[in-house]
Design an enzyme around this catalytic site. Structure first.
Site, short mmCIF file in Angstrom:
data_model
loop_
_atom_site.label_atom_id
_atom_site.label_comp_id
_atom_site.label_asym_id
_atom_site.label_seq_id
_atom_site.Cartn_x
_atom_site.Cartn_y
_atom_site.Cartn_z
N HIS A 104 6.69 10.04 17.70
CA HIS A 104 6.86 11.42 16.77
C HIS A 104 7.88 11.88 16.35
O HIS A 104 8.23 13.08 16.49
CB HIS A 104 6.45 12.49 18.26
CG HIS A 104 4.62 12.06 19.00
ND1 HIS A 104 3.96 12.13 18.75
CD2 HIS A 104 5.06 12.59 20.34
CE1 HIS A 104 3.27 11.85 19.70
NE2 HIS A 104 3.27 12.10 20.65
N HIS A 175 0.29 19.10 19.44
CA HIS A 175 0.74 18.63 20.02
C HIS A 175 0.56 19.53 21.73
O HIS A 175 1.02 19.26 22.32
CB HIS A 175 1.35 17.44 21.02
CG HIS A 175 1.98 16.26 21.68
ND1 HIS A 175 1.61 16.86 23.20
CD2 HIS A 175 1.75 15.21 21.77
CE1 HIS A 175 1.78 15.66 23.24
NE2 HIS A 175 2.09 14.63 22.06
N GLU A 309 -5.25 14.95 20.50
CA GLU A 309 -4.26 15.21 19.18
C GLU A 309 -5.07 14.14 17.98
O GLU A 309 -5.04 12.91 17.56
CB GLU A 309 -2.77 14.53 19.24
CG GLU A 309 -2.39 15.20 20.71
CD GLU A 309 -1.09 13.47 21.11
OE1 GLU A 309 -0.37 13.32 20.16
OE2 GLU A 309 -1.29 13.81 22.58
#
Length: 345
Positions: A104, A175, A309
């Site tokens: 991420h 997210h 996501e």
């Protein structure tokens, strides 16, 4: 609650913002990490329900390691060995998974940046962030713009745009952690899911995508008919995972870069949410490692929320036959995802 967010971080102002739909649906978000904090809907019995997990104050977000509600990037999901080669040059990224891999956007990804508010109205907000050349190891100065708005039809639209001054990679997503029964509900038992996917990616050690796809078939990962998650069966057949729940990438059918309905979640209180996106896949995650105190002191634990996501395949910078995440100067990365909410009669 707004005063609990008004502070400075690294010399930049943080605040809490709210946008509202014609029906009165309300989304609250913070410019720290471009985070979606609360989403108030009405269920079948006309009760107000906050369907987003989050925190009551900015202090908790500053120490959050679950990316609650954040916009993550420069590249979402995992990059194996925290490195990739682009145009013949190898780039080493920061490592935040087992001291080995990149997740991420790295140690200080977009989730921990203070975004600038470019425009703000009753029903929309635009935020921007500049990621400098070398940030977390990535090449190029990347300019990112997030547009979040309610339509006249009460659709929550999200757009993410990015441009660069030299070749780089970009794969961004929001997210949010949802529970349509209301944040703090202790399970997902009241939910059913539909995903338009026949295949799932194979994950190897440390959940790194290998490049292979697996047919879902009759496994407990089949959500082609709307159904609940059978956690007991899922945790027996993790295809290389640790047996904690769903944290897998579903390869969407019929991807052609147009906006399509790709997933749906519905709950026993009559609320449902459709996800429409122009992205080729969804990471479906059932909050397998969540263990934190959320709003009003509620405890958020394992399997009390879900994430869907929309994004390009994980580890795409290292796997040539995956959809490309390469971004060149003069082009614009465009991510469009919508959340469409319904209430059963």
């Amino acid at each position: 609650m707004r005063e609990n967010f008004q502070t400075k971080h690294k010399g930049k102002d943080i605040d809490l913002y709210e946008i509202e739909s014609p029906e009165g649906y309300r989304l609250q978000l913070a410019n720290y990490g471009c985070r979606l904090v609360s989403l108030w809907l009405r269920d079948q019995r006309d009760r107000k329900v906050d369907v987003l997990l989050g925190y009551d104050n900015i202090g908790q977000y500053l120490t959050d390691d679950a990316n609650l509600g954040a916009l993550v990037g420069r590249v979402a999901n995992r990059i194996g060995n925290a490195s990739f080669t682009l145009d013949g040059k190898k780039y080493q990224l920061t490592k935040n998974i087992n001291g080995k891999h990149h997740l991420h956007g790295g140690v200080e990804g977009f989730a921990s940046a203070v975004w600038e508010v470019e425009d703000y109205t009753k029903s929309s907000i635009i935020l921007t962030h500049k990621s400098h050349d070398g940030d977390q190891g990535y090449p190029g100065n990347l300019i990112v713009k997030a547009v979040i708005r309610w339509t006249e039809e009460d659709v929550l639209q999200t757009y993410i745009y990015a441009t660069t001054d030299k070749p780089t990679v970009a794969n961004l997503t929001f997210h949010p952690y949802f529970n349509l029964m209301g944040e703090g509900t202790p399970s997902l038992d009241e939910h059913k899911f539909w995903l338009d996917a026949n295949e799932i990616l194979e994950f190897g050690e440390d959940s790194i995508a290998t490049g292979n796809s697996l047919a879902i078939g009759t496994t407990p990962f089949n959500f082609q008919e709307i159904t609940s998650v059978n956690f007991q069966e899922v945790m027996k057949t993790q295809w290389g995972m640790d047996g904690e729940g769903i944290d897998h990438f579903f390869v969407l059918n019929n991807f052609d870069e147009s906006l399509q309905e790709v997933a749906k979640a519905e709950a026993e209180n009559g609320l449902s949410m459709e996800i429409w996106t122009n992205q080729p896949g969804l990471q479906f995650y059932t909050a397998n490692f969540l263990d934190t105190e959320g709003k009003d002191g509620k405890h958020y634990s394992k399997h009390t929320a879900f994430c869907l996501e929309a994004q390009v395949h994980p580890n795409a910078p290292n796997i040539s036959h995956f959809p490309s995440v390469r971004l060149a100067p003069g082009t614009t990365y465009t991510h469009h995802t919508e959340y469409r909410f319904r209430v059963a009669d």
